[in-house]
Design an enzyme around this catalytic site. Sequence first.
Site, PDB file in Angstrom:
ATOM      1  N   ASP A  51      -9.806  -8.660 -43.028  1.00  0.00           N
ATOM      2  CA  ASP A  51      -8.395  -8.759 -43.387  1.00  0.00           C
ATOM      3  C   ASP A  51      -8.198  -9.960 -44.312  1.00  0.00           C
ATOM      4  O   ASP A  51      -8.859 -10.992 -44.151  1.00  0.00           O
ATOM      5  CB  ASP A  51      -7.558  -8.939 -42.114  1.00  0.00           C
ATOM      6  CG  ASP A  51      -6.077  -8.757 -42.367  1.00  0.00           C
ATOM      7  OD1 ASP A  51      -5.449  -9.693 -42.899  1.00  0.00           O
ATOM      8  OD2 ASP A  51      -5.540  -7.683 -42.048  1.00  0.00           O
ATOM      9  N   THR A 119       4.387  -8.698 -59.648  1.00  0.00           N
ATOM     10  CA  THR A 119       5.160  -7.499 -59.947  1.00  0.00           C
ATOM     11  C   THR A 119       6.457  -7.820 -60.671  1.00  0.00           C
ATOM     12  O   THR A 119       7.037  -8.905 -60.491  1.00  0.00           O
ATOM     13  CB  THR A 119       5.505  -6.760 -58.635  1.00  0.00           C
ATOM     14  OG1 THR A 119       6.432  -5.705 -58.909  1.00  0.00           O
ATOM     15  CG2 THR A 119       6.159  -7.686 -57.627  1.00  0.00           C
ATOM     16  N   TYR A 144       9.892  -6.737 -50.741  1.00  0.00           N
ATOM     17  CA  TYR A 144       8.639  -6.715 -51.497  1.00  0.00           C
ATOM     18  C   TYR A 144       8.684  -7.735 -52.629  1.00  0.00           C
ATOM     19  O   TYR A 144       7.771  -8.558 -52.791  1.00  0.00           O
ATOM     20  CB  TYR A 144       8.387  -5.315 -52.041  1.00  0.00           C
ATOM     21  CG  TYR A 144       7.277  -5.238 -53.071  1.00  0.00           C
ATOM     22  CD1 TYR A 144       5.985  -5.656 -52.759  1.00  0.00           C
ATOM     23  CD2 TYR A 144       7.528  -4.758 -54.359  1.00  0.00           C
ATOM     24  CE1 TYR A 144       4.968  -5.594 -53.706  1.00  0.00           C
ATOM     25  CE2 TYR A 144       6.520  -4.693 -55.301  1.00  0.00           C
ATOM     26  CZ  TYR A 144       5.243  -5.113 -54.975  1.00  0.00           C
ATOM     27  OH  TYR A 144       4.242  -5.050 -55.913  1.00  0.00           O
ATOM     28  N   LYS A 148       6.388 -11.242 -53.095  1.00  0.00           N
ATOM     29  CA  LYS A 148       5.525 -11.513 -54.243  1.00  0.00           C
ATOM     30  C   LYS A 148       5.936 -12.798 -54.963  1.00  0.00           C
ATOM     31  O   LYS A 148       5.084 -13.552 -55.452  1.00  0.00           O
ATOM     32  CB  LYS A 148       5.551 -10.326 -55.208  1.00  0.00           C
ATOM     33  CG  LYS A 148       4.654  -9.173 -54.773  1.00  0.00           C
ATOM     34  CD  LYS A 148       3.196  -9.608 -54.715  1.00  0.00           C
ATOM     35  CE  LYS A 148       2.246  -8.454 -54.559  1.00  0.00           C
ATOM     36  NZ  LYS A 148       0.829  -8.879 -54.590  1.00  0.00           N
ATOM     37  N   PHE A 172       4.599  -4.010 -64.472  1.00  0.00           N
ATOM     38  CA  PHE A 172       5.734  -3.101 -64.391  1.00  0.00           C
ATOM     39  C   PHE A 172       5.233  -1.807 -63.739  1.00  0.00           C
ATOM     40  O   PHE A 172       4.405  -1.856 -62.847  1.00  0.00           O
ATOM     41  CB  PHE A 172       6.371  -2.946 -65.767  1.00  0.00           C
ATOM     42  CG  PHE A 172       7.252  -4.129 -66.124  1.00  0.00           C
ATOM     43  CD1 PHE A 172       8.617  -3.979 -66.261  1.00  0.00           C
ATOM     44  CD2 PHE A 172       6.712  -5.410 -66.262  1.00  0.00           C
ATOM     45  CE1 PHE A 172       9.438  -5.074 -66.548  1.00  0.00           C
ATOM     46  CE2 PHE A 172       7.521  -6.508 -66.542  1.00  0.00           C
ATOM     47  CZ  PHE A 172       8.888  -6.335 -66.684  1.00  0.00           C
ATOM     48  N   ARG A 214      12.487   2.876 -67.581  1.00  0.00           N
ATOM     49  CA  ARG A 214      11.555   1.960 -66.942  1.00  0.00           C
ATOM     50  C   ARG A 214      10.304   1.813 -67.817  1.00  0.00           C
ATOM     51  O   ARG A 214       9.989   2.684 -68.625  1.00  0.00           O
ATOM     52  CB  ARG A 214      11.163   2.478 -65.547  1.00  0.00           C
ATOM     53  CG  ARG A 214      12.355   2.588 -64.590  1.00  0.00           C
ATOM     54  CD  ARG A 214      12.923   1.242 -64.249  1.00  0.00           C
ATOM     55  NE  ARG A 214      14.040   1.303 -63.310  1.00  0.00           N
ATOM     56  CZ  ARG A 214      15.323   1.245 -63.670  1.00  0.00           C
ATOM     57  NH1 ARG A 214      15.651   1.150 -64.957  1.00  0.00           N
ATOM     58  NH2 ARG A 214      16.279   1.275 -62.761  1.00  0.00           N
TER      59      ARG A 214
END
Length: 315
Positions: A51, A119, A144, A148, A172, A214
């Site tokens: 992990d 991100t 999320y 990040k 992206f 997008r």
Amino acid sequence: MRVLVTGAYGFVGNAVVRRLVEAGHETVALTHRPAGAPLPALPVSQVLHGDIRDQEALAAALDGVRGVCHLAALTRVRESFERPAEYQAVNVGGVVTLLDALAAAPAGATPPKVVLASTAAVYGAAAGQQPIGEDSVPAPSSPYGLSKLAAESELRARAEAGALTAVGLRCFNISGAVGGVGDGDESRIVPKALEVAAGRHPYFGMNGDGDAVRDFVHVDDLARAYVMALEAPARAPYRTYNVGGTPVSVREVVATVERVTGREVPVVHHPPQPEPPRLVADVSRIAAELGWRPERSGLQRMVTDAWSAVSAGNR
């Protein structure tokens, strides 16, 4: 260079490993999949199991490593609202554990350069800031994105304290496929449209008329960015780069999927949502500083490659 890739068997990790090997680097994979579990073919020199929050596992994986591509993370925006604590624990905790493992290295050892998978979700809606540059004020609107941004902050703080050099790549929308491995996350636009074309879902849900634009980048172009970021001389202890490719509307994505697959994609129109009409990357910094430009990120190419992976059953 010996490079550790965490999350090597994921959609992006697969492409990054292949590009690293092509560039002459020796790659080590750290995966959370249990020892003995079947793994896809990937040209890594060593596979370690553990992990990313296990410092002992990371310490073993870092042996002799000169570079780290840290990709292992939880990445589903909608899911993050249901599991915010887990996203924080994995996405931020994994970076902290990596940094602690690096700090525990023998005195005098030069720490590896770290390239972090970040991100565009850190920008949130980015209203009125199009295209979005790296200096735009982050305003993440999901757990999320928050996780990040926190991971970036941890890495930046250690880098600016002189512990290492690092790069954060703010990607992206990623699409396409490499080595027959595509994106299996049906919460994303292209995979969902392809699943509808394949007959595995009855329709594609579209907000309003699908005019929202997008930015999409081919996973292989993104993988090249990792290699270039790793190999480039450090301009600063920590540097952030956007990685984007082609701005297209949701409606254009669906039309391209129909054209590439030769199949109809039934659409169910939902009421318009309060979402940003346009989220597009400014990639001038990575172009100027690393010489990176998208090469395979045309919409038709991305959809064609992704469809090939779906057709082969490698979702």
